[in-house]
Scaffold this motif. Sequence first.
Motif, PDB file in Angstrom:
ATOM      1  N   PHE A 164       1.158  -0.793   0.102  1.00 18.58           N
ATOM      2  CA  PHE A 164       0.346   0.453  -0.045  1.00 18.58           C
ATOM      3  C   PHE A 164       0.830   1.156  -0.254  1.00 18.58           C
ATOM      4  O   PHE A 164       2.450   1.096   0.799  1.00 18.58           O
ATOM      5  CB  PHE A 164      -1.099  -0.427   1.583  1.00 18.58           C
ATOM      6  N   LEU A 165       0.560   2.188  -0.845  1.00 14.25           N
ATOM      7  CA  LEU A 165       0.934   3.135  -0.846  1.00 14.25           C
ATOM      8  C   LEU A 165      -0.080   5.075  -0.418  1.00 14.25           C
ATOM      9  O   LEU A 165      -1.101   4.293  -1.122  1.00 14.25           O
ATOM     10  CB  LEU A 165       1.519   3.771  -2.025  1.00 14.25           C
ATOM     11  N   ARG A 166       0.369   5.449   0.238  1.00 12.49           N
ATOM     12  CA  ARG A 166      -0.573   6.324   0.861  1.00 12.49           C
ATOM     13  C   ARG A 166      -0.645   7.728   0.663  1.00 12.49           C
ATOM     14  O   ARG A 166       0.335   7.755   1.582  1.00 12.49           O
ATOM     15  CB  ARG A 166      -1.534   5.936   2.244  1.00 12.49           C
ATOM     16  N   ALA A 167      -1.595   8.851   0.998  1.00 12.59           N
ATOM     17  CA  ALA A 167      -1.176  10.476   0.365  1.00 12.59           C
ATOM     18  C   ALA A 167      -2.399  11.131   1.572  1.00 12.59           C
ATOM     19  O   ALA A 167      -3.490  10.273   0.989  1.00 12.59           O
ATOM     20  CB  ALA A 167      -0.700  10.791  -0.854  1.00 12.59           C
ATOM     21  N   GLY A 168      -1.922  12.380   1.311  1.00 10.87           N
ATOM     22  CA  GLY A 168      -3.547  12.814   1.660  1.00 10.87           C
ATOM     23  C   GLY A 168      -2.997  14.473   1.695  1.00 10.87           C
ATOM     24  O   GLY A 168      -1.908  14.676   2.017  1.00 10.87           O
TER      25      GLY A 168
END
Length: 425
Positions: free
Chosen positions: A241-245
């Motif tokens: 998983f890769l996440r950004a916000g």
Amino acid sequence: MAITNLLVLTTVGLLHAQPSSLLQPLDDTGGSARAAAMGSAFVAVADDSSALLWNPAGLGKLQTGQLALHHNSWLVDTLQESFTVGIPMGDAGGIGVMATFLDYGTFQGRDPNGAITPNYNANKWGFMLGWGKEWAPGFSAGLALRGGFQSALGNSYSLWSGDVGFLYSPDPQLRFGAALVNFGGNQSGGWVASAIRAGVSYKPEWKGPHGLLFSLDGTVEPQGVNRVGLGVEYSFQSKYFLRAGYQVYEQNNEIQGLQGLTAGAGIQWNGFELDYAFLPYGDLGTSHRVSLSYMFPSSKANSQPAVGSSTASPSLSGPPITFKPEPGSGTNKNTLTLQFDIPPDFVAQGQTLEAQGHRVEAMRLYQEAIIKDSQDLMAWEALGMSYYQLGQKVYAIQCFEQVLKLRPEDKAFSSWFEKYKASTP
């Protein structure tokens, strides 16, 4: 530093019961690294044990038991350690439990005249207990109770608050969520730091082993800071998983440097998941969150719950091999034609994982197969059977209804399905 003054004023305000103090200022921020990495836009996602911290309605949608440890390294030596457990209870919904310890660090003591006194520590113990349930297809609601016990300068205080949340899923890809978090009113001369959240999440159809999840929510904090959060999660094979916000604040805090942006990553293996989140706060420094989760092994595939004394489980391993005689010539008057249903890759991979005891990962692959092809009979069968074996009758019925639509001529399955729907959970 500004954050130091904030923490000092919060603690002193609590100790001296000033009406302007804001109590439990960190109890409305959630605790999971996954959610933090997605800009804290999680109220409409809430699909793991951390739903207890963001939206208790998500507890009613848990697919399997999960426990998690969350480490939060805040600024100026503020640390938080949390332990959460989420347990599905079939048609009764799901429950969640949390225990947490928050260490505010060491403060320089001063007397009423401003003279320096010995340093002192401030900390807090807390717990949560929540319950969520799906009350109608696609609609869930949940409640949670929070308790906190703070101590500083030899004095101790207890604080109580509650959460209430809702989730609505008109289809498997779209979710709407709302929650009132940390609501406690006026206690000890100060207002509990509460928040109102509302948002939406969307998981578009995606081909192959890739997946995307988008989320957006807004947070209103009475006497606090209002903000909007955006988040995205990319997954590969439901394991990496890769996440950004990004968070946009209503007020200008006049802090210089990179802030608002969030990022993180995660990996799953053998029932474990490790997540990390990076949260910069400009000149004030950087916060790091780490979560380690474990998903309880599901019951074995052949240990099916009893539906009733006369409702044995049907075989849902896919349509059987069939044959039909066709006119031939010469000595071969008939030709035997075999018709095989070859399972898609996702279903085959899921069945392998399920045989190894990894039901949650298998169910995600079945869901991926359905997103790829909503007419995938074997994926609907496999997913329905997984819900059946977990005792989640509402979800199992939804899947089996799709099976019946795709295979209406199966009288044996139709008869069993009617008895299953009428059976007592």
